[in-house]
Write an enzyme that holds these catalytic residues in place. Structure first.
Site, PDB file in Angstrom:
ATOM      1  N   CYS A 124     -12.344  -7.362  -6.534  1.00 48.45           N
ATOM      2  CA  CYS A 124     -12.899  -6.344  -5.627  1.00 48.45           C
ATOM      3  C   CYS A 124     -14.133  -5.642  -6.184  1.00 48.45           C
ATOM      4  O   CYS A 124     -14.841  -4.959  -5.448  1.00 48.45           O
ATOM      5  CB  CYS A 124     -11.831  -5.329  -5.261  1.00 48.45           C
ATOM      6  SG  CYS A 124     -10.489  -6.088  -4.338  1.00 48.45           S
TER       7      CYS A 124
ATOM      8  N   HIS B  19     -15.325   0.919  -2.561  1.00 45.72           N
ATOM      9  CA  HIS B  19     -14.629  -0.299  -2.126  1.00 45.72           C
ATOM     10  C   HIS B  19     -13.485   0.123  -1.209  1.00 45.72           C
ATOM     11  O   HIS B  19     -12.742   1.056  -1.521  1.00 45.72           O
ATOM     12  CB  HIS B  19     -14.105  -1.036  -3.367  1.00 45.72           C
ATOM     13  CG  HIS B  19     -13.082  -2.071  -3.031  1.00 45.72           C
ATOM     14  ND1 HIS B  19     -13.336  -3.109  -2.170  1.00 45.72           N
ATOM     15  CD2 HIS B  19     -11.789  -2.220  -3.437  1.00 45.72           C
ATOM     16  CE1 HIS B  19     -12.246  -3.851  -2.056  1.00 45.72           C
ATOM     17  NE2 HIS B  19     -11.290  -3.339  -2.808  1.00 45.72           N
TER      18      HIS B  19
ATOM     19  N   ASN C 196      -9.362  -4.739   3.721  1.00 44.68           N
ATOM     20  CA  ASN C 196      -9.955  -4.983   2.399  1.00 44.68           C
ATOM     21  C   ASN C 196     -10.524  -6.408   2.359  1.00 44.68           C
ATOM     22  O   ASN C 196      -9.760  -7.379   2.323  1.00 44.68           O
ATOM     23  CB  ASN C 196      -8.866  -4.792   1.339  1.00 44.68           C
ATOM     24  CG  ASN C 196      -9.376  -4.980  -0.081  1.00 44.68           C
ATOM     25  OD1 ASN C 196     -10.462  -5.505  -0.302  1.00 44.68           O
ATOM     26  ND2 ASN C 196      -8.576  -4.583  -1.041  1.00 44.68           N
TER      27      ASN C 196
HETATM   28  O1  UT7 Z   1      -8.571  -3.840  -3.658  1.00 46.15           O
HETATM   29  C1  UT7 Z   1      -7.982  -4.372  -4.803  1.00 46.15           C
HETATM   30  C2  UT7 Z   1      -7.097  -3.424  -5.453  1.00 46.15           C
HETATM   31  N1  UT7 Z   1      -5.927  -3.176  -4.628  1.00 46.15           N
HETATM   32  C3  UT7 Z   1      -5.611  -1.950  -4.262  1.00 46.15           C
HETATM   33  O2  UT7 Z   1      -6.332  -1.028  -4.525  1.00 46.15           O
HETATM   34  C4  UT7 Z   1      -4.283  -1.749  -3.554  1.00 46.15           C
HETATM   35  C5  UT7 Z   1      -3.534  -0.608  -4.174  1.00 46.15           C
HETATM   36  N2  UT7 Z   1      -2.233  -0.401  -3.614  1.00 46.15           N
HETATM   37  C6  UT7 Z   1      -2.000   0.005  -2.349  1.00 46.15           C
HETATM   38  O3  UT7 Z   1      -2.916   0.146  -1.568  1.00 46.15           O
HETATM   39  C7  UT7 Z   1      -0.601   0.350  -1.948  1.00 46.15           C
HETATM   40  O4  UT7 Z   1       0.233   0.347  -3.093  1.00 46.15           O
HETATM   41  C8  UT7 Z   1       0.021  -0.603  -0.890  1.00 46.15           C
HETATM   42  C9  UT7 Z   1      -0.675  -0.413   0.460  1.00 46.15           C
HETATM   43  C10 UT7 Z   1      -0.097  -2.044  -1.343  1.00 46.15           C
HETATM   44  C11 UT7 Z   1       1.490  -0.266  -0.672  1.00 46.15           C
HETATM   45  O5  UT7 Z   1       1.618   1.106  -0.321  1.00 46.15           O
HETATM   46  P1  UT7 Z   1       2.638   2.040  -1.108  1.00 46.15           P
HETATM   47  O6  UT7 Z   1       2.577   3.357  -0.489  1.00 46.15           O
HETATM   48  O7  UT7 Z   1       2.325   1.934  -2.576  1.00 46.15           O
HETATM   49  O8  UT7 Z   1       4.006   1.362  -0.758  1.00 46.15           O
HETATM   50  P2  UT7 Z   1       5.160   0.874  -1.732  1.00 46.15           P
HETATM   51  O9  UT7 Z   1       4.879  -0.498  -2.213  1.00 46.15           O
HETATM   52  O10 UT7 Z   1       5.454   1.933  -2.730  1.00 46.15           O
HETATM   53  O11 UT7 Z   1       6.359   0.829  -0.704  1.00 46.15           O
HETATM   54  C12 UT7 Z   1       6.865   2.008  -0.072  1.00 46.15           C
HETATM   55  C13 UT7 Z   1       7.911   1.580   0.943  1.00 46.15           C
HETATM   56  C14 UT7 Z   1       8.925   0.582   0.394  1.00 46.15           C
HETATM   57  O12 UT7 Z   1      10.182   0.834   1.013  1.00 46.15           O
HETATM   58  P3  UT7 Z   1      11.317   1.664   0.243  1.00 46.15           P
HETATM   59  O13 UT7 Z   1      11.580   0.943  -1.028  1.00 46.15           O
HETATM   60  O14 UT7 Z   1      10.721   3.028   0.039  1.00 46.15           O
HETATM   61  O15 UT7 Z   1      12.435   1.635   1.225  1.00 46.15           O
HETATM   62  C15 UT7 Z   1       8.403  -0.741   0.855  1.00 46.15           C
HETATM   63  O16 UT7 Z   1       9.391  -1.718   0.961  1.00 46.15           O
HETATM   64  O17 UT7 Z   1       7.269   0.928   2.045  1.00 46.15           O
HETATM   65  C16 UT7 Z   1       7.838  -0.368   2.222  1.00 46.15           C
HETATM   66  N3  UT7 Z   1       6.764  -1.272   2.650  1.00 46.15           N
HETATM   67  C17 UT7 Z   1       6.464  -1.472   3.931  1.00 46.15           C
HETATM   68  N4  UT7 Z   1       6.995  -0.983   5.071  1.00 46.15           N
HETATM   69  C18 UT7 Z   1       6.430  -1.391   6.225  1.00 46.15           C
HETATM   70  C19 UT7 Z   1       5.915  -1.979   1.877  1.00 46.15           C
HETATM   71  N5  UT7 Z   1       5.052  -2.655   2.637  1.00 46.15           N
HETATM   72  C20 UT7 Z   1       5.370  -2.361   3.929  1.00 46.15           C
HETATM   73  C21 UT7 Z   1       4.841  -2.749   5.163  1.00 46.15           C
HETATM   74  N6  UT7 Z   1       5.397  -2.245   6.282  1.00 46.15           N
HETATM   75  N7  UT7 Z   1       3.793  -3.604   5.261  1.00 46.15           N
END
Ligand code: UT7
Length: 329
Positions: free
Chosen positions: A116, A256, A286
Site C-alpha cells: 500500500c 492511503h 482500498n
Molecule cells: O492497506 C493495507 C493495510 N491494511 C489496513 O490498514 C487494514 C487495517 N485493519 C482494518 O482495517 C480492520 O482491522 C478491519 C476492517 C480489517 C477489521 O475491522 P476490525 O474492527 O479490526 O474488526 P475485527 O477483526 O476486530 O472484528 C470485530 C468483529 C469480530 O466479531 P467478534 O469476534 O467481535 O464477534 C469479527 O468476526 O467483527 C467481525 N467481523 C465482521 N462482521 C461482519 C469481521 N469482519 C466482518 C465483516 N462483517 N466483514
C-alpha cells in the site's frame, strides 16, 4: 547550481466500470452493509472484469489519459515506474507491459512492490531521477487489481479491497515546486500480519496451495490497524519537523485509503481539520498502490499552485511513510 525539484505536472486516474456494492457482498459472505460502513467507511468498490485483463489494463488507461491531458507523445517518456502488488505476471514487469501498450519506445521501465506504500516509494524514486538532471519526463503509475488475490469467501478481506489506479507525470520544476522531502520506512517483521502465503519462490504454486486458498491475501487486521495509525502519524510528524512546518501550514493531507477509522485517527492525532483531509474510500475501497493517485486525480481541481500537500501510507511489508510536496499548477 540550483537544486532541481520534481514537479507533478499532470495526473490521471482510472477505475473499471463494475461496481461491487456492500449489498452484493451480503449475498457472498456473512456480512452486512452497516458493519462495513461503520467499521471501514466503504460503500462500494470497483472490480476489473474480463478475460485477460490485469493491472496493466488500469495502468494503460491511466497513462493514456495522462499523456492526452498533458499533450505529449509517449515517445517523450524517459522512465515509467509502476507501483503494484498485483503484477500481470511474475515477470516481465507490468511497467514494461504498460510502456509497450502506450508506445513509450524510449523509456526504460520497472515495477516497485511496496504494497500500500507503493505509490509513495515509486514517487520518491521517480523524483530522484528528475533531480539527477538526467531525466526530463518520468511517469509514476500506482495500480492494483486486488480482486485477483482476494478470497471472496473471506469476509475479513473481501469487503475492503477494490481495483483501480492512476498515474502522475514528473518533470523538472521551473520554480522549485514539487516533491520537497520524504520519510519512508520498512519493517520486514510485519510480514506475519499481512502477506500472500503461496505463489512465490518459498512456496511455489501447486494444486495443493491453490486448493488451500494460499494465493489470496492473508491479513490479521487489528495489529495492522494499530501499526498503520502509529506509522503514518510518526512519518507525518517527522516530515513536518524536518521542514519546519506546522500542521496549520498544510493545505491537504492525502492518506492511503485503508479504513476510514484509520484516516480519522491519524487526522485527529496530527490535529488537521477534516476539511483538509482527502477521502474517497467510500467509493473505491482500498486499491493498494492506486489510492493516492486516485485521490490526486479526483481532488486536482481543488488544488492551487503552491498548495502544501502531505501524502502518507502504510501497508504490507510493513512499509510506510510520508511525502511532502507543493502543487505545481
Ligand atoms: O492497506 C493495507 C493495510 N491494511 C489496513 O490498514 C487494514 C487495517 N485493519 C482494518 O482495517 C480492520 O482491522 C478491519 C476492517 C480489517 C477489521 O475491522 P476490525 O474492527 O479490526 O474488526 P475485527 O477483526 O476486530 O472484528 C470485530 C468483529 C469480530 O466479531 P467478534 O469476534 O467481535 O464477534 C469479527 O468476526 O467483527 C467481525 N467481523 C465482521 N462482521 C461482519 C469481521 N469482519 C466482518 C465483516 N462483517 N466483514
Amino acid at each position: 547550481m540550483p537544486t532541481i525539484q520534481a514537479a507533478i505536472t499532470a495526473v490521471y486516474g482510472w477505475t473499471p466500470d463494475y461496481v461491487l456494492t456492500n449489498a452484493e457482498l451480503e449475498n457472498m459472505v456473512d456480512t452486512n452493509d452497516e458493519w462495513i460502513r461503520t467499521r471501514t467507511g466503504i460503500h462500494e468498490r470497483r472490480i476489473l472484469k474480463g478475460e485477460g485483463l490485469g493491472t496493466s489494463e488500469i495502468g494503460f488507461h491511466a497513462v493514456t489519459g495522462l499523456l492526452e491531458k498533458r499533450g505529449i507523445d509517449a515517445s517523450e517518456i524517459d522512465l515509467l515506474i509502476c507501483a503494484t502488488t498485483t503484477p500481470d505476471m511474475q515477470f516481465p514487469a507490468t511497467a514494461n507491459i504498460i510502456s509497450d501498450r502506450v508506445g513509450a519506445v524510449n523509456a526504460f521501465s520497472y515495477d516497485i512492490n511496496a504494497a500500500c506504500s507503493g505509490f509513495l516509494f515509486a514517487l520518491e524514486t521517480g523524483s530522484r531521477f528528475i533531480q539527477s538532471g538526467a531525466y526530463k519526463k518520468v511517469v509514476v503509475v500506482g495500480a492494483d487489481k486486488m480482486s485477483s488475490i482476494i478470497d471472496y469467501t473471506d469476509r475479513a478481506t473481501c469487503i475492503i479491497f477494490g481495483d483501480g489506479g492512476g498515474a502522475v507525470l514528473l518533470e523538472p520544476s521551473e520554480d522549485e515546486l514539487g516533491v520537497q522531502d520524504s520519510s519512508l520506512y520498512t519493517d520486514g517483521s510485519g510480514k506475519v500480519y499481512l502477506h500472500q502465503k503461496a505463489g512465490g519462490s518459498v512456496k511455489p504454486a501447486t494444486a495443493e496451495t491453490v486448493a488451500a486458498g494460499e494465493h489470496f491475501v492473508f491479513q490479521d487486521g487489528r495489529p495492522v490497524f494499530k501499526a498503520a495509525v502509529k506509522g503514518m502519524t510518526s512519518a507525518i510528524n517527522n516530515v513536518l519537523e524536518k521542514n519546519q512546518l506546522k500542521v496549520e501550514d498544510i493545505d491537504w493531507l492525502i492518506p492511503h485509503q485503508a479504513n476510514i477509522r484509520i484516516l480519522n485517527s491519524v487526522a485527529s492525532m496530527i490535529g488537521i481539520p477534516e476539511k483538509n483531509v482527502v477521502v474517497n474510500i467510500h467509493r473505491y475501497g482500498n486499491t493498494t498502490s492506486g489510492t493516492i493517485p486516485l485521490c490526486l486525480w479526483e481532488w486536482e481541481g481543488k488544488f492551487k499552485k503552491g498548495d502544501k500537500i502531505i501524502l502518507t501510507a502504510f501497508g504490507g511489508g510493513f512499509t510506510w511513510g510520508a511525502i511532502y510536496l507543493t502543487w505545481a499548477y
